[in-house]
Design a protein around this motif. Sequence first.
Motif, PDB file in Angstrom:
ATOM      1  N   ALA A 255       0.852  -1.129  -0.066  1.00 21.76           N
ATOM      2  CA  ALA A 255      -0.014   0.150   0.022  1.00 21.76           C
ATOM      3  C   ALA A 255       1.083   1.313   0.067  1.00 21.76           C
ATOM      4  O   ALA A 255       0.607   2.250  -0.646  1.00 21.76           O
ATOM      5  N   ALA A 256       1.880   1.166   0.782  1.00 22.69           N
ATOM      6  CA  ALA A 256       2.799   2.289   0.983  1.00 22.69           C
ATOM      7  C   ALA A 256       3.553   2.600  -0.604  1.00 22.69           C
ATOM      8  O   ALA A 256       3.550   3.640  -1.100  1.00 22.69           O
ATOM      9  N   LEU A 257       4.037   1.493  -1.191  1.00 26.54           N
ATOM     10  CA  LEU A 257       4.567   1.772  -2.308  1.00 26.54           C
ATOM     11  C   LEU A 257       3.569   2.280  -3.572  1.00 26.54           C
ATOM     12  O   LEU A 257       3.778   3.265  -4.444  1.00 26.54           O
ATOM     13  N   LEU A 258       2.178   1.579  -3.395  1.00 30.24           N
ATOM     14  CA  LEU A 258       1.285   2.314  -4.253  1.00 30.24           C
ATOM     15  C   LEU A 258       0.881   3.713  -4.081  1.00 30.24           C
ATOM     16  O   LEU A 258       0.644   4.563  -5.059  1.00 30.24           O
ATOM     17  N   ALA A 259       0.887   4.005  -2.663  1.00 35.66           N
ATOM     18  CA  ALA A 259       0.892   5.424  -2.332  1.00 35.66           C
ATOM     19  C   ALA A 259       1.783   6.572  -3.122  1.00 35.66           C
ATOM     20  O   ALA A 259       1.476   7.600  -3.691  1.00 35.66           O
ATOM     21  N   VAL A 260       3.246   5.827  -3.250  1.00 34.54           N
ATOM     22  CA  VAL A 260       4.255   6.641  -3.698  1.00 34.54           C
ATOM     23  C   VAL A 260       4.124   6.731  -5.258  1.00 34.54           C
ATOM     24  O   VAL A 260       4.055   8.062  -5.669  1.00 34.54           O
ATOM     25  N   PHE A 261       3.470   5.847  -5.973  1.00 40.43           N
ATOM     26  CA  PHE A 261       3.149   5.826  -7.440  1.00 40.43           C
ATOM     27  C   PHE A 261       2.194   6.855  -7.520  1.00 40.43           C
ATOM     28  O   PHE A 261       2.067   7.562  -8.593  1.00 40.43           O
ATOM     29  N   VAL A 262       1.082   6.677  -6.908  1.00 38.39           N
ATOM     30  CA  VAL A 262      -0.131   7.714  -7.122  1.00 38.39           C
ATOM     31  C   VAL A 262       0.509   9.156  -6.899  1.00 38.39           C
ATOM     32  O   VAL A 262       0.132  10.015  -7.651  1.00 38.39           O
ATOM     33  N   ILE A 263       1.184   9.622  -5.766  1.00 35.21           N
ATOM     34  CA  ILE A 263       1.594  10.760  -5.625  1.00 35.21           C
ATOM     35  C   ILE A 263       2.365  11.304  -6.771  1.00 35.21           C
ATOM     36  O   ILE A 263       2.476  12.416  -7.119  1.00 35.21           O
ATOM     37  N   ASP A 264       3.095  10.318  -7.219  1.00 37.46           N
ATOM     38  CA  ASP A 264       4.225  10.699  -8.342  1.00 37.46           C
ATOM     39  C   ASP A 264       3.160  10.879  -9.557  1.00 37.46           C
ATOM     40  O   ASP A 264       3.543  11.914 -10.387  1.00 37.46           O
ATOM     41  N   SER A 265       2.411  10.148  -9.885  1.00 35.97           N
ATOM     42  CA  SER A 265       1.284  10.422 -11.114  1.00 35.97           C
ATOM     43  C   SER A 265       0.646  11.581 -10.969  1.00 35.97           C
ATOM     44  O   SER A 265       0.516  12.244 -11.836  1.00 35.97           O
ATOM     45  N   ILE A 266       0.257  11.982  -9.705  1.00 34.22           N
ATOM     46  CA  ILE A 266      -0.802  13.277  -9.617  1.00 34.22           C
ATOM     47  C   ILE A 266       0.451  14.435  -9.876  1.00 34.22           C
ATOM     48  O   ILE A 266       0.161  15.604 -10.355  1.00 34.22           O
ATOM     49  N   PHE A 267       1.542  14.212  -9.015  1.00 31.91           N
ATOM     50  CA  PHE A 267       2.500  15.336  -9.350  1.00 31.91           C
ATOM     51  C   PHE A 267       2.957  15.627 -10.719  1.00 31.91           C
ATOM     52  O   PHE A 267       3.080  16.774 -11.249  1.00 31.91           O
ATOM     53  N   THR A 268       3.133  14.604 -11.582  1.00 28.88           N
ATOM     54  CA  THR A 268       3.495  14.626 -12.953  1.00 28.88           C
ATOM     55  C   THR A 268       2.405  15.178 -13.673  1.00 28.88           C
ATOM     56  O   THR A 268       2.556  16.085 -14.556  1.00 28.88           O
ATOM     57  N   ARG A 269       1.098  14.837 -13.408  1.00 28.03           N
ATOM     58  CA  ARG A 269      -0.039  15.569 -14.238  1.00 28.03           C
ATOM     59  C   ARG A 269      -0.200  17.022 -13.896  1.00 28.03           C
ATOM     60  O   ARG A 269      -0.466  17.769 -14.755  1.00 28.03           O
ATOM     61  N   LEU A 270       0.180  17.381 -12.607  1.00 32.68           N
ATOM     62  CA  LEU A 270       0.270  18.806 -12.159  1.00 32.68           C
ATOM     63  C   LEU A 270       1.157  19.582 -13.048  1.00 32.68           C
ATOM     64  O   LEU A 270       0.884  20.825 -13.660  1.00 32.68           O
ATOM     65  N   LEU A 271       2.399  18.895 -13.098  1.00 31.21           N
ATOM     66  CA  LEU A 271       3.531  19.872 -13.935  1.00 31.21           C
ATOM     67  C   LEU A 271       3.107  19.994 -15.578  1.00 31.21           C
ATOM     68  O   LEU A 271       3.631  20.774 -15.897  1.00 31.21           O
ATOM     69  N   HIS A 272       2.296  18.846 -15.861  1.00 27.85           N
ATOM     70  CA  HIS A 272       1.992  18.862 -17.401  1.00 27.85           C
ATOM     71  C   HIS A 272       1.130  19.637 -17.717  1.00 27.85           C
ATOM     72  O   HIS A 272       1.189  20.501 -18.649  1.00 27.85           O
ATOM     73  N   LEU A 273       0.133  20.167 -16.674  1.00 25.44           N
ATOM     74  CA  LEU A 273      -0.990  21.173 -16.815  1.00 25.44           C
ATOM     75  C   LEU A 273      -0.321  22.460 -16.524  1.00 25.44           C
ATOM     76  O   LEU A 273      -0.721  23.471 -17.342  1.00 25.44           O
ATOM     77  N   ARG A 274       0.660  22.466 -15.743  1.00 21.89           N
ATOM     78  CA  ARG A 274       1.483  23.816 -15.450  1.00 21.89           C
ATOM     79  C   ARG A 274       2.150  24.167 -16.765  1.00 21.89           C
ATOM     80  O   ARG A 274       2.214  25.382 -17.390  1.00 21.89           O
ATOM     81  N   SER A 275       2.798  23.217 -17.546  1.00 19.35           N
ATOM     82  CA  SER A 275       3.581  23.604 -18.535  1.00 19.35           C
ATOM     83  C   SER A 275       2.586  23.678 -19.678  1.00 19.35           C
ATOM     84  O   SER A 275       2.981  24.671 -20.466  1.00 19.35           O
ATOM     85  N   ALA A 276       1.272  23.189 -19.964  1.00 24.01           N
ATOM     86  CA  ALA A 276       0.417  23.547 -20.703  1.00 24.01           C
ATOM     87  C   ALA A 276      -0.240  25.053 -20.699  1.00 24.01           C
ATOM     88  O   ALA A 276      -0.173  25.628 -21.614  1.00 24.01           O
TER      89      ALA A 276
END
Length: 294
Positions: free
Chosen positions: A269-290
């Motif tokens: 569960a902890a490993l999955l949480a890290v991957f989810v946080i990374d996915s959200i953070f990456t999406r926010l970076l893409h939106l900011r860049s767009a």
Amino acid sequence: MLLARARPQVSLFRSLTLADIVLLVGAAILAVPTMFQVGEFNWTTEQGGHGPIVLATGLWLLWREIKTSPAERKPGNLVIGILGLGILLSIYCLARITGILEIEALAMYGALIVGAYMLFGGAFIRSIWFPLIYLALALPPPDSVVAAVTQPIKIAISEWAVTLLYALGYPIASSGVTIQIAQYELLVAAACAGLNSIISLSAICLFYGYLRHRTNFAAFVMIALAVIPIAVFSNFIRVLILILITYYLGESAGQGFLHDFAGLTMFSAALLAVFVIDSIFTRLLHLRSAKAAQ
């Protein structure tokens, strides 16, 4: 029309001299006995079970970085190298005589890095900095560091679990890392205190973060910083589950298969949480860049 001539690939071992080969043989003689002991006495325990995985993936990543590194490879400063080797080998010999495996392994690893610096120079060592740091996670940490890290985590997790369950009406109390619930007494051991999952999660997530965000330092740092609080929180949930299992099903259930299953579940569960946080953070970076591109 001028065409740029491709730069020839420089082989890592092209210019090795007899002295360099002697140094490599000496490094093997230094490393093999120590790593054999690390595998025998540390990697067979729960605390060091991640070691073989880190070693295998770290060596693969090291070889990958060595082949692609553009840094110039020339011998480092001889005086600095001899001085560093002298200090580290002295520590290594003293630790080996006294049987302190943790210090022996760290001194051995430091001596290997200094030897590589003497062969290939500081610029090349700096270009492969991450695999060198990552491989260090395969070595056992000193006991003093383990005690300093685990003790406050154990106490905090015990207090949080007891406070929550007491507020919910359970007959529970604690003294340090000892928890008393009904007729059962539990000890929050190091395995439930976050150290194992912190080291294992850190190794896996750093490896994942470096491969995924090698050119995005902010995302890499975000993943590294998220590991520790997630590992501590997941172990808090694990301790809660084990306390409730012991209370309702008995001490044998809490220390048997369900104990290991709870640990595996919370680590996943902890490993999955890290991957989810990374996915959200990456999406926010893409939106900011767009938005910035508009």
